[in-house]
Write an enzyme that holds these catalytic residues in place. Sequence first.
Site, short mmCIF file in Angstrom:
data_model
loop_
_atom_site.label_atom_id
_atom_site.label_comp_id
_atom_site.label_asym_id
_atom_site.label_seq_id
_atom_site.Cartn_x
_atom_site.Cartn_y
_atom_site.Cartn_z
N CYS A 156 34.17 36.76 44.55
CA CYS A 156 35.29 36.06 43.88
C CYS A 156 34.75 35.04 42.87
O CYS A 156 35.33 34.87 41.78
CB CYS A 156 36.17 35.35 44.90
SG CYS A 156 36.85 36.45 46.15
C1 BEZ Z 1 33.58 37.88 48.18
O1 BEZ Z 1 34.31 37.46 47.30
O2 BEZ Z 1 32.38 37.92 48.06
C2 BEZ Z 1 34.17 38.39 49.47
C3 BEZ Z 1 35.37 37.89 49.92
C4 BEZ Z 1 35.88 38.34 51.12
C5 BEZ Z 1 35.20 39.31 51.83
C6 BEZ Z 1 34.01 39.83 51.34
C7 BEZ Z 1 33.49 39.37 50.15
#
Ligand code: BEZ
Length: 212
Positions: A46
Amino acid sequence: MAHLRLGDTAPNFTAETTEGKIQFHDWLGDSWGILFSHPADFTPVCTTELGATAKLKNEFEKRNVKVTALSVDSLESHQEWIKDINETQQTEVNFPIIADPDQKVAELYGMIHPNESEKFTVRSVFIIGPDKKIKLTITYPASTGRNFHELLRVIDSLQLTAHHQIATPANWQKGDDAVISPAVSDEEAQKRFPGFKKIKPYLRITKTNNLQ
Ligand code: BEZ
């Protein structure tokens, strides 16, 4: 809320964002819009997605597109996380991030897919036209970051095909040739797309560089 489909009116809502309170439809005004959710603040993928979006600000502006992100985190969490995004992605977050701790907007847009997570939003994208209708939806799992250049490509296609009876073929990029809608007769096509190429009765190609 039933699943939102193409052509539905994008649900309106009021929410707190990192750029102040917004009423979604008023905030969109006459612009195109992209509303996208991410699973959670302070997560790696994210962080890269929101940084990538910030870096494309000029590209979104050129196309008259307003962008907003959303997760079920609080406003305070978003504000803290922005500092990390700016630092690690060498950018300045320059669009509002919606705080949706009570999942109000997430529910409205069906961004929580319980088989993935009861708590967090998946990576949903809604592209909304100036008429407030939903023009595109995509859903990615948490494990896979989105390609924001693809969203620009889709916007280019949507904006072109909104004004002409054409469609854009596989892997099309702005400036490439397009295909003429089967609803247009050859006679009409000759008037609207002079010099078009007929490969099959249903496969007719036109240049797009003269089309606005
Ligand atoms: C991420 O943004 O890296 C992420 C968010 C939730 C679960 C897995 C990865």
